[in-house]
Scaffold this motif. Structure first.
Motif, PDB file in Angstrom:
ATOM      1  N   MET A   1       0.846  -1.177   0.000  1.00 64.95           N
ATOM      2  CA  MET A   1       0.000   0.000   0.000  1.00 64.95           C
ATOM      3  C   MET A   1       0.889   1.236   0.000  1.00 64.95           C
ATOM      4  O   MET A   1       1.772   1.375   0.839  1.00 64.95           O
ATOM      5  N   LEU A   2       0.667   2.121  -0.987  1.00 66.61           N
ATOM      6  CA  LEU A   2       1.483   3.314  -1.139  1.00 66.61           C
ATOM      7  C   LEU A   2       0.629   4.556  -0.936  1.00 66.61           C
ATOM      8  O   LEU A   2      -0.554   4.575  -1.274  1.00 66.61           O
ATOM      9  N   GLY A   3       1.249   5.615  -0.394  1.00 67.48           N
ATOM     10  CA  GLY A   3       0.537   6.859  -0.165  1.00 67.48           C
ATOM     11  C   GLY A   3       1.234   8.036  -0.797  1.00 67.48           C
ATOM     12  O   GLY A   3       2.466   8.034  -0.961  1.00 67.48           O
ATOM     13  N   PHE A   4       0.452   9.059  -1.170  1.00 61.99           N
ATOM     14  CA  PHE A   4       0.973  10.295  -1.743  1.00 61.99           C
ATOM     15  C   PHE A   4       0.405  11.479  -0.970  1.00 61.99           C
ATOM     16  O   PHE A   4      -0.808  11.577  -0.779  1.00 61.99           O
ATOM     17  N   ILE A   5       1.282  12.372  -0.553  1.00 67.08           N
ATOM     18  CA  ILE A   5       0.845  13.678  -0.062  1.00 67.08           C
ATOM     19  C   ILE A   5       1.244  14.681  -1.125  1.00 67.08           C
ATOM     20  O   ILE A   5       2.427  14.933  -1.352  1.00 67.08           O
ATOM     21  N   GLY A   6       0.241  15.221  -1.812  1.00 64.56           N
ATOM     22  CA  GLY A   6       0.461  16.056  -2.986  1.00 64.56           C
ATOM     23  C   GLY A   6       0.045  15.295  -4.226  1.00 64.56           C
ATOM     24  O   GLY A   6       0.616  14.239  -4.538  1.00 64.56           O
ATOM     25  N   LEU A   7      -0.968  15.793  -4.925  1.00 62.79           N
ATOM     26  CA  LEU A   7      -1.518  15.093  -6.089  1.00 62.79           C
ATOM     27  C   LEU A   7      -1.449  15.989  -7.327  1.00 62.79           C
ATOM     28  O   LEU A   7      -2.380  16.062  -8.112  1.00 62.79           O
ATOM     29  N   GLY A   8      -0.301  16.638  -7.508  1.00 62.94           N
ATOM     30  CA  GLY A   8      -0.120  17.554  -8.628  1.00 62.94           C
ATOM     31  C   GLY A   8       0.346  16.868  -9.896  1.00 62.94           C
ATOM     32  O   GLY A   8       0.265  15.644 -10.049  1.00 62.94           O
ATOM     33  N   GLY A   9       0.870  17.694 -10.806  1.00 64.80           N
ATOM     34  CA  GLY A   9       1.198  17.215 -12.146  1.00 64.80           C
ATOM     35  C   GLY A   9       2.248  16.132 -12.189  1.00 64.80           C
ATOM     36  O   GLY A   9       2.174  15.226 -13.020  1.00 64.80           O
ATOM     37  N   VAL A  10       3.265  16.179 -11.299  1.00 61.91           N
ATOM     38  CA  VAL A  10       4.324  15.172 -11.369  1.00 61.91           C
ATOM     39  C   VAL A  10       3.782  13.787 -11.033  1.00 61.91           C
ATOM     40  O   VAL A  10       4.249  12.777 -11.572  1.00 61.91           O
ATOM     41  N   VAL A  11       2.783  13.725 -10.149  1.00 59.49           N
ATOM     42  CA  VAL A  11       2.175  12.423  -9.828  1.00 59.49           C
ATOM     43  C   VAL A  11       1.387  11.909 -11.026  1.00 59.49           C
ATOM     44  O   VAL A  11       1.485  10.733 -11.403  1.00 59.49           O
ATOM     45  N   GLU A  12       0.615  12.793 -11.645  1.00 62.60           N
ATOM     46  CA  GLU A  12      -0.227  12.391 -12.772  1.00 62.60           C
ATOM     47  C   GLU A  12       0.592  11.980 -13.990  1.00 62.60           C
ATOM     48  O   GLU A  12       0.289  10.966 -14.639  1.00 62.60           O
ATOM     49  N   THR A  13       1.637  12.752 -14.317  1.00 60.13           N
ATOM     50  CA  THR A  13       2.356  12.516 -15.570  1.00 60.13           C
ATOM     51  C   THR A  13       3.559  11.595 -15.429  1.00 60.13           C
ATOM     52  O   THR A  13       4.014  11.033 -16.425  1.00 60.13           O
ATOM     53  N   ALA A  14       4.094  11.423 -14.218  1.00 60.51           N
ATOM     54  CA  ALA A  14       5.306  10.617 -14.050  1.00 60.51           C
ATOM     55  C   ALA A  14       5.100   9.410 -13.132  1.00 60.51           C
ATOM     56  O   ALA A  14       5.380   8.276 -13.515  1.00 60.51           O
ATOM     57  N   TYR A  15       4.606   9.640 -11.922  1.00 65.75           N
ATOM     58  CA  TYR A  15       4.488   8.540 -10.972  1.00 65.75           C
ATOM     59  C   TYR A  15       3.445   7.507 -11.392  1.00 65.75           C
ATOM     60  O   TYR A  15       3.726   6.296 -11.413  1.00 65.75           O
ATOM     61  N   LEU A  16       2.232   7.965 -11.671  1.00 66.84           N
ATOM     62  CA  LEU A  16       1.167   7.013 -11.962  1.00 66.84           C
ATOM     63  C   LEU A  16       1.453   6.144 -13.185  1.00 66.84           C
ATOM     64  O   LEU A  16       1.267   4.920 -13.133  1.00 66.84           O
ATOM     65  N   PRO A  17       1.917   6.714 -14.317  1.00 69.36           N
ATOM     66  CA  PRO A  17       2.234   5.835 -15.445  1.00 69.36           C
ATOM     67  C   PRO A  17       3.295   4.794 -15.095  1.00 69.36           C
ATOM     68  O   PRO A  17       3.201   3.634 -15.517  1.00 69.36           O
ATOM     69  N   ALA A  18       4.298   5.195 -14.311  1.00 71.86           N
ATOM     70  CA  ALA A  18       5.344   4.240 -13.931  1.00 71.86           C
ATOM     71  C   ALA A  18       4.797   3.160 -13.010  1.00 71.86           C
ATOM     72  O   ALA A  18       5.089   1.966 -13.191  1.00 71.86           O
ATOM     73  N   LEU A  19       3.991   3.554 -12.034  1.00 69.83           N
ATOM     74  CA  LEU A  19       3.461   2.572 -11.089  1.00 69.83           C
ATOM     75  C   LEU A  19       2.498   1.595 -11.759  1.00 69.83           C
ATOM     76  O   LEU A  19       2.437   0.420 -11.382  1.00 69.83           O
ATOM     77  N   ARG A  20       1.749   2.058 -12.747  1.00 64.82           N
ATOM     78  CA  ARG A  20       0.836   1.148 -13.457  1.00 64.82           C
ATOM     79  C   ARG A  20       1.610   0.050 -14.183  1.00 64.82           C
ATOM     80  O   ARG A  20       1.117  -1.069 -14.326  1.00 64.82           O
ATOM     81  N   LEU A  46      -8.078  10.639   0.431  1.00 61.30           N
ATOM     82  CA  LEU A  46      -8.556  10.633   1.810  1.00 61.30           C
ATOM     83  C   LEU A  46      -8.815  12.071   2.265  1.00 61.30           C
ATOM     84  O   LEU A  46      -8.218  13.012   1.736  1.00 61.30           O
ATOM     85  N   PRO A  47      -9.696  12.258   3.257  1.00 58.82           N
ATOM     86  CA  PRO A  47     -10.120  13.618   3.611  1.00 58.82           C
ATOM     87  C   PRO A  47      -9.055  14.449   4.313  1.00 58.82           C
ATOM     88  O   PRO A  47      -9.091  15.676   4.252  1.00 58.82           O
ATOM     89  N   THR A  48      -8.106  13.800   4.995  1.00 57.80           N
ATOM     90  CA  THR A  48      -7.087  14.549   5.729  1.00 57.80           C
ATOM     91  C   THR A  48      -5.730  13.859   5.592  1.00 57.80           C
ATOM     92  O   THR A  48      -5.653  12.653   5.281  1.00 57.80           O
ATOM     93  N   GLN A  49      -4.695  14.619   5.863  1.00 58.38           N
ATOM     94  CA  GLN A  49      -3.348  14.041   5.874  1.00 58.38           C
ATOM     95  C   GLN A  49      -3.208  13.030   7.005  1.00 58.38           C
ATOM     96  O   GLN A  49      -2.572  11.978   6.832  1.00 58.38           O
ATOM     97  N   ASP A  50      -3.796  13.318   8.152  1.00 56.02           N
ATOM     98  CA  ASP A  50      -3.735  12.379   9.278  1.00 56.02           C
ATOM     99  C   ASP A  50      -4.380  11.050   8.912  1.00 56.02           C
ATOM    100  O   ASP A  50      -3.889   9.980   9.314  1.00 56.02           O
ATOM    101  N   ALA A  51      -5.476  11.095   8.161  1.00 56.72           N
ATOM    102  CA  ALA A  51      -6.133   9.850   7.748  1.00 56.72           C
ATOM    103  C   ALA A  51      -5.217   9.031   6.859  1.00 56.72           C
ATOM    104  O   ALA A  51      -5.176   7.790   6.957  1.00 56.72           O
ATOM    105  N   LEU A  52      -4.465   9.694   5.998  1.00 61.42           N
ATOM    106  CA  LEU A  52      -3.520   8.985   5.139  1.00 61.42           C
ATOM    107  C   LEU A  52      -2.400   8.368   5.963  1.00 61.42           C
ATOM    108  O   LEU A  52      -2.042   7.194   5.777  1.00 61.42           O
ATOM    109  N   LEU A  53      -1.838   9.151   6.886  1.00 65.36           N
ATOM    110  CA  LEU A  53      -0.714   8.653   7.684  1.00 65.36           C
ATOM    111  C   LEU A  53      -1.134   7.545   8.647  1.00 65.36           C
ATOM    112  O   LEU A  53      -0.288   6.805   9.146  1.00 65.36           O
ATOM    113  N   ALA A  54      -2.429   7.412   8.907  1.00 66.13           N
ATOM    114  CA  ALA A  54      -2.923   6.338   9.765  1.00 66.13           C
ATOM    115  C   ALA A  54      -3.039   5.009   9.025  1.00 66.13           C
ATOM    116  O   ALA A  54      -3.213   3.964   9.652  1.00 66.13           O
TER     117      ALA A  54
END
Length: 349
Positions: A1-20, A46-54
């Motif tokens: 299970m992987l988490g991201f804090i920050g869902l901007g362009g680098v995640v969409e154009t670089a991380y997600l294609p690589a992870l798929r 997730l609604p909050t950063q704390d929820a993600l880190l949990a």
């Protein structure tokens, strides 16, 4: 299970294609962004950063703007996440570097953080080429160096006013952000080149000490930036100095025009050999040349794909000691670049 804090362009154009491409179907991806409008297909928000880190995350990626990296990282270190990967630059100020180094001196946190500069993994292509060389050439490559060149010269276009316009590295679309100091090439792209150069020197068994001066700094119109200018974003810069005692020159250019595109390094050996790494299309091209002898290798695939394969253990993985050593090197490089930038321009306001 992987988490991201920050869902901007680098995640969409670089991380997600690589992870798929890398991960089996169904691996959960969780995310949070301070902007509620940011949602990416394939990442459950997730609604909050704390929820993600949990969540029971195997790894967390911090992909927020650099100015918030340290704030987010401090909160992540208070969680049980075993591996925290932070996009470059790891932090954005000299004070944050001091605070992070103090934090990482703690035995519990040492080795949990990886400063993720995807250019560092490009040395694996150099390793592959060296392994293919005849023994005498391989031995020469570990010998004395005469000089080193590093470069990141990005293709660019023109906007509707005829002013040089950066292009998105993944899509090629115009990047219409109005950048201001401290954004620009010295820190944003200088980190890539220094990471590549020093990981290459480590691979060759060379010394890693680094001394640099900032020779030139211009804006996107190629107008010199005056000392003390707190506003204008850098478009071009050149640095000179020594790496491991070897003369080094670095060229950074975010607006190199349609002819731009050099992204790599060239090493010159005292015995007359030359080793170059460049990026063409969707592959790295590595060339060894000594006299009439020439050996070349192509390493296809997106750089992020190779980087994530390494750090997530798909192609070997990094242990805590390796993460600690690489993060220490990235911190040294960011400190130097920030100091050079600040000496020229003063502290950002």
């Amino acid at each position: 299970m992987l988490g991201f804090i920050g869902l901007g362009g680098v995640v969409e154009t670089a991380y997600l294609p690589a992870l798929r491409r890398l991960l089996p179907a169904g691996v959960p991806l969780w995310g949070f962004d301070a902007d509620p409008a940011r949602q990416l297909a394939g990442i459950e928000r997730l609604p909050t950063q704390d929820a993600l880190l949990a969540k029971p995350l195997a790894a967390l990626f911090i992909t927020t703007p650099p100015a918030s990296h340290w704030t987010v990282l401090r909160q992540a270190l208070a969680s049980p996440v075993p591996c925290i990967l932070v996009e470059k630059p790891l932090v954005a100020t000299l004070a944050e570097i001091d605070a992070l180094q103090s934090t990482l001196a703690d035995g519990h946190d040492r080795g949990r953080v990886l400063a993720l500069d995807h250019w560092a993994v490009r040395v694996e292509g150099i390793r592959d080429l060296l392994d293919s060389l005849p023994p005498e050439c391989r031995q020469a490559a570990h010998g004395p160096l005469a000089r080193i060149e590093g470069y990141l010269e990005e293709p660019s276009g023109l906007d509707e006013l005829g002013v040089p316009c950066a292009l998105n590295f993944a899509t090629g679309a115009p990047d219409r952000r109005q950048l201001r100091h401290p954004d620009g090439v010295v820190l944003d792209t200088g980190t890539h080149v220094l990471a590549l150069l020093r990981e290459c020197m480590a691979l060759l068994g060379q010394a890693l000490d680094l001394q640099l001066t900032l020779a030139t700094m211009n804006d996107r119109r190629d107008v010199p930036i005056a000392p003390g200018d707190h506003q204008t974003a850098e478009g071009r810069a050149s640095l000179q100095g020594r790496l491991g005692g070897v003369p080094v020159s670095i060229r950074l250019d975010k607006y190199a025009g349609v002819a731009g595109g050099r992204k790599g390094l060239t090493l010159y050996g005292e015995q007359g050999w030359q080793l170059s790494l460049d990026r063409q299309g969707d592959e790295d091209r590595i060339v060894w040349q000594q006299g009439a002898q020439r050996v070349s290798l192509r390493r296809p695939g997106a750089i992020y794909g190779h980087a994530l394969a390494e750090v997530l253990g798909v192609s070997g993985g990094l242990d805590a000691a390796q993460r600690q050593a690489m993060t220490a090197r990235r911190l040294e490089e960011v400190r130097l670049l920030l100091q050079l930038q600040q000496d020229w321009r003063g502290e950002p306001t």
